[in-house]
Every structure is written in C-alpha cells, then in structure tokens.
Design a protein around this motif. Structure first.
Motif, short mmCIF file in Angstrom:
data_model
loop_
_atom_site.label_atom_id
_atom_site.label_comp_id
_atom_site.label_asym_id
_atom_site.label_seq_id
_atom_site.Cartn_x
_atom_site.Cartn_y
_atom_site.Cartn_z
N SER A 25 0.83 -1.21 0.00
CA SER A 25 0.00 0.00 0.00
C SER A 25 0.86 1.26 0.00
N ALA A 26 2.03 1.20 0.65
CA ALA A 26 2.91 2.37 0.69
C ALA A 26 3.42 2.72 -0.69
N LEU A 27 3.65 1.70 -1.54
CA LEU A 27 4.15 1.95 -2.89
C LEU A 27 3.06 2.50 -3.79
N ALA A 28 1.82 2.07 -3.57
CA ALA A 28 0.74 2.48 -4.47
C ALA A 28 0.14 3.82 -4.08
N GLN A 29 -0.19 3.98 -2.79
CA GLN A 29 -0.93 5.17 -2.38
C GLN A 29 -0.03 6.35 -2.06
N LEU A 30 1.09 6.08 -1.39
CA LEU A 30 2.05 7.10 -1.00
C LEU A 30 1.35 8.29 -0.34
N THR A 31 0.68 8.00 0.76
CA THR A 31 0.05 9.05 1.55
C THR A 31 1.14 9.84 2.27
N ALA A 32 0.74 10.86 3.03
CA ALA A 32 1.71 11.72 3.71
C ALA A 32 2.60 10.91 4.65
N HIS A 33 2.00 10.00 5.42
CA HIS A 33 2.82 9.23 6.36
C HIS A 33 3.66 8.17 5.64
N ASP A 34 3.16 7.65 4.49
CA ASP A 34 3.97 6.72 3.70
C ASP A 34 5.22 7.44 3.17
N PHE A 35 4.99 8.63 2.60
CA PHE A 35 6.11 9.40 2.05
C PHE A 35 7.10 9.77 3.16
N GLY A 36 6.56 10.18 4.31
CA GLY A 36 7.43 10.55 5.43
C GLY A 36 8.27 9.38 5.89
N ALA A 37 7.66 8.20 5.97
CA ALA A 37 8.39 7.01 6.41
C ALA A 37 9.51 6.67 5.43
N LEU A 38 9.18 6.65 4.13
CA LEU A 38 10.18 6.31 3.11
C LEU A 38 11.32 7.33 3.11
N PHE A 39 10.97 8.61 3.24
CA PHE A 39 11.98 9.67 3.19
C PHE A 39 12.92 9.59 4.38
N PHE A 40 12.34 9.47 5.58
CA PHE A 40 13.19 9.51 6.77
C PHE A 40 14.00 8.23 6.95
N ILE A 41 13.46 7.10 6.51
CA ILE A 41 14.26 5.86 6.55
C ILE A 41 15.48 6.02 5.66
N ALA A 42 15.26 6.55 4.45
CA ALA A 42 16.38 6.76 3.53
C ALA A 42 17.37 7.78 4.10
N TYR A 43 16.83 8.86 4.69
CA TYR A 43 17.70 9.91 5.23
C TYR A 43 18.55 9.40 6.39
N LEU A 44 17.92 8.68 7.31
CA LEU A 44 18.63 8.21 8.49
C LEU A 44 19.66 7.14 8.14
N LEU A 45 19.30 6.27 7.18
CA LEU A 45 20.23 5.20 6.81
C LEU A 45 21.41 5.74 6.01
N PHE A 46 21.10 6.42 4.91
CA PHE A 46 22.17 6.84 4.00
C PHE A 46 22.84 8.14 4.44
N GLY A 47 22.19 8.86 5.37
CA GLY A 47 22.83 10.06 5.90
C GLY A 47 24.05 9.74 6.73
#
Length: 221
Positions: A25-47
């Motif tokens: 559902s996160a890949l299809a709908q990309l609601t605000a919290h889906d986008f936030g989760a994907l963004f911050f996971i990427a930021y925290l890991l690769f940062g």
C-alpha cells in the motif's frame, strides 16, 4: 574502501527490507505518512554514509547498481520471488470481502471502495474479485452480469484501424515516427496538401493511423 562498500551494501539491503515491510500500500498510495516514512528511513540510513571524493561516490553508486541487478536476478527465481516482490492478495473473492487481508495489508474499507469506484464500479456488490498486486496496484474484476458491454458480447465485428502515430507536433515533423510507418516527408506533405494544409507552422498536431494511414490534423484555436 572495502569497509565503505560493505556499509553501503548493508544499508541498501536494510532499506529494501524496510520498504518491503511497509507493505504494498505504501508503494501504491504514497500518503503523507507513507512518504514521510520512506523519506526519513532513507535519510537516516544513508545520511550516516560519509563520501570522501568522487571516487567513493562512483564506487558507492556502482555498488548499489550491482546489488539492484543481483536482486532483480533473484526475483526471477520462483522460490525467492514471493519474498522479494510478494504475491497478489485477495481483497474481494467470489464477491466476499476478505477483511482479514485488508487489515493485514493495512488497507481500510473506505480506501478499497474508493479504488473500486475509480475502476468504474460504484456498488461493491458488482465486484467478483479485487486483488492487491505486488506492485501496489489493485485489479478489479466485475461479476459476469455487471461488466462493461463490448462488441464481442453483441457478436459485432469491429475493424481494427490501428494506432494513431504522431507525425507533427507544433509544426515540427516527427521523422522517426514517419519512418515507423514506412512513410517519408514527401508523402506527408502531399497528404496535407490534399486536405488543404499548406503551412506546417499552423498545424498543432497531426496523427496517422498505422494500419489504414488515415491522417488527422488538429490546429490551434
């Protein structure tokens, strides 16, 4: 350098697993919290990766590319496919709502109803099957007596006239597209002249069907 490659590899695999756990559902709908989760996971890991110079940046990019290609190859193996990509999930089966699968996939009934409506069915009783695909899209199959009527249902033979190919865009001839239908500029100019169009700069769009070669011209208004 080996430590850097290892760090990039581990963090990339963790990120892929995290996205997989977020669900389809996160890949299809990309609601605000889906986008936030994907963004911050990427930021925290690769940062946390410190890149020193262009060489490390190139090696890091190449490492991720190789991992991506490796995972893509692994998805072709049936035994791993369902773990890496996933399997279709029934939301509606034989006209019955699978509430357990909705909860498991973190979909609400309202979201399911909304998607069914976008497929052209405003009554959930008209739907025989609804499946959540591995890519996050939802496929809807109506009941036999509720589907759209097609010419085949009426035993009508409809000619396939082909696909409209764009040959002019804002006065510019699309030579590559003309070549795809085995025609050239001279043929196009002659066809336009026969329809009364002598100035290309006044043509906004022109298409040619690839089977019967019907030319349609659209001008700006």
């Amino acid at each position: 350098m080996l430590l850097f490659i290892g760090k990039v590899s581990i963090l990339f695999i963790i990120y892929v697993m995290a996205v997989r756990l977020l669900g389809k559902s996160a890949l299809a709908q990309l609601t605000a919290h889906d986008f936030g989760a994907l963004f911050f996971i990427a930021y925290l890991l690769f940062g946390s990766i410190e890149v020193n110079g262009m060489l490390q940046a190139i090696i890091g990019g190449a490492t991720i590319l190789l991992l991506y290609l490796a995972i893509t190859k692994l998805t072709l193996w049936n035994k791993l496919n369902k773990y890496l990509i996933g399997e279709p999930t029934f939301f509606i089966k034989h006209g019955k709502i699978m509430s357990h699968n909705l909860k498991k996939s973190r979909y609400t009934l309202s979201e399911l109803m909304s998607i069914i409506r976008t497929n052209g069915y405003f009554d959930i009783n008209d739907v025989d099957y609804a499946l959540l695909e591995p890519n996050g899209e939802i496929s809807v199959l109506p009941k036999k007596d509720k589907g759209f009527i097609t010419p085949s249902h009426l035993d009508l033979n409809i000619d396939d006239n082909g696909l409209p190919i764009v040959v002019i865009v804002e006065g510019e001839i699309q030579r590559h597209n003309l070549k795809s239908i085995n025609k050239n500029e001279d043929w196009l100019i002659n066809e336009l002249d026969s329809l009364g169009y002598s100035q290309l700069n006044k043509i906004f769009l022109a298409t040619v069907r690839d089977k019967d070669l019907l030319l349609k011209v659209y001008t700006e208004h």
